[in-house]
Motif scaffolding. Sequence first.
Motif, short mmCIF file in Angstrom:
data_model
loop_
_atom_site.label_atom_id
_atom_site.label_comp_id
_atom_site.label_asym_id
_atom_site.label_seq_id
_atom_site.Cartn_x
_atom_site.Cartn_y
_atom_site.Cartn_z
N SER A 87 0.84 -1.20 0.00
CA SER A 87 0.00 0.00 0.00
C SER A 87 0.87 1.24 0.00
O SER A 87 2.08 1.18 0.23
CB SER A 87 -0.92 0.01 1.23
N CYS A 88 0.22 2.37 -0.25
CA CYS A 88 0.87 3.67 -0.17
C CYS A 88 0.17 4.45 0.94
O CYS A 88 -1.05 4.63 0.91
CB CYS A 88 0.77 4.41 -1.49
N LEU A 89 0.93 4.89 1.94
CA LEU A 89 0.37 5.60 3.09
C LEU A 89 0.58 7.10 2.94
O LEU A 89 1.59 7.55 2.39
CB LEU A 89 1.04 5.14 4.38
N THR A 90 -0.37 7.87 3.44
CA THR A 90 -0.20 9.32 3.57
C THR A 90 -0.06 9.64 5.05
O THR A 90 -0.92 9.28 5.87
CB THR A 90 -1.40 10.08 2.98
N THR A 98 2.04 16.89 4.62
CA THR A 98 1.88 15.46 4.40
C THR A 98 2.98 14.92 3.50
O THR A 98 3.57 15.65 2.70
CB THR A 98 0.52 15.13 3.76
N SER A 99 3.25 13.64 3.65
CA SER A 99 4.19 12.95 2.77
C SER A 99 3.69 11.52 2.60
O SER A 99 2.86 11.04 3.37
CB SER A 99 5.61 12.96 3.33
N GLU A 100 4.20 10.87 1.56
CA GLU A 100 3.77 9.51 1.28
C GLU A 100 4.89 8.52 1.57
O GLU A 100 6.07 8.87 1.61
CB GLU A 100 3.34 9.38 -0.18
N ILE A 102 5.66 4.00 1.04
CA ILE A 102 5.19 2.72 0.51
C ILE A 102 5.48 1.61 1.51
O ILE A 102 6.61 1.48 2.00
CB ILE A 102 5.86 2.40 -0.83
N GLY A 133 -4.10 8.40 5.40
CA GLY A 133 -4.53 7.80 4.14
C GLY A 133 -3.88 6.46 3.90
O GLY A 133 -2.71 6.26 4.20
N ASP A 135 -3.81 3.78 0.65
CA ASP A 135 -4.19 3.48 -0.73
C ASP A 135 -3.56 2.14 -1.12
O ASP A 135 -2.35 2.02 -1.21
CB ASP A 135 -3.72 4.59 -1.67
N ARG A 142 3.76 4.48 -7.61
CA ARG A 142 4.73 5.32 -6.93
C ARG A 142 6.15 4.76 -7.08
O ARG A 142 7.11 5.51 -7.28
CB ARG A 142 4.38 5.46 -5.44
#
Length: 331
Positions: A87-90, A98-100, A102, A133, A135, A142
């Motif tokens: 998943s990809c986290l926020t 914010t940053s993302e 994986i 978040g 996703d 990403r």
Amino acid sequence: MTGKQVDYDSETQQLAVFDAADLRVAQGVAQGDPLSFADELVPDDLYRVEAAGPARRLKLRAMPGGAFQVVSGAADGRAGRRLHLDSCLTLMARDGTTSEAIVLVEVEADTAQAVYLLPLGRLEQGEDYRLVGIDRHAGTARLAEIACVSFTRGTRIAMASGAQVPVERLAPGDRILTRDDGPQVLRWVGQTTLRATGRFAPVLIREGALHNARDLWLSPDHRIFVWQREDHLRAGRAELMVRVRHLINGDTVIQSEGGFADYFQLVFDDHQIVYAEGIAAESLLVDHRTRGAVPEGIARHATPQHLSYEVSETLLSGSDAVALLRRASGL
């Protein structure tokens, strides 16, 4: 030249990651638990970063069909396990930025053996980040974006006609001047807008640093081509490919964080070297790593021979590589 070139494998990628235990829930439903995969994460939990930075070096090989295999750096040192892009986290910092990141899961016989976090921005030790978040589908895209080499908005590309055209004005069908194959037809232009932080913060090569006509902004993993008249770098050959992030010296080559970056990717029938602000720089190599960032119908490229000219970071460290390369090119 033994030991000074990269044994280049276009399907491998090295990532600096956190171990799951480096981030624990400081406040929330799962208080005290380490980071886990999406099914076990709880939105709004507050994670504290307990490590100074991503300490593990995980080397992956991209496999057909979008799968990944661990080459080295596995939790128990064993290579060959599958790596699942979970998943990809926020994550939101205290100041609201914010940053993302994986979430990667090391798997053997359908059982999770380890969980890692690949930050796409900066995560500071001792700071708390709220999970805002999750996703489950964005991780592949990403990771592909990390591998994509890109030019920033405003970068002038040399056309077959000799004109210098901003990259955002290029379109499929345009004829671009390439170093090895002369005029070539541009097949696809990609565009992404990303937060300019961490892995996506652009690198600036200041005007004149490498004989470039103007400031040149590139994605960090972008490779430029340098032809040496004299081997000041002691690479053992005249033709070199160098990642721009390995040239950062805080003066003539810097990485700039903050705001957003408009990135453009150029794709030809084959991987090419084009001219950007007078510097020879590569186009996007379409392979298993970048496949997720390009549309269906774009053919995968064969690995070009000139990528074997890439020099290792160790050869560039400990000196002002930019000054050496500038002298070596003798222009």
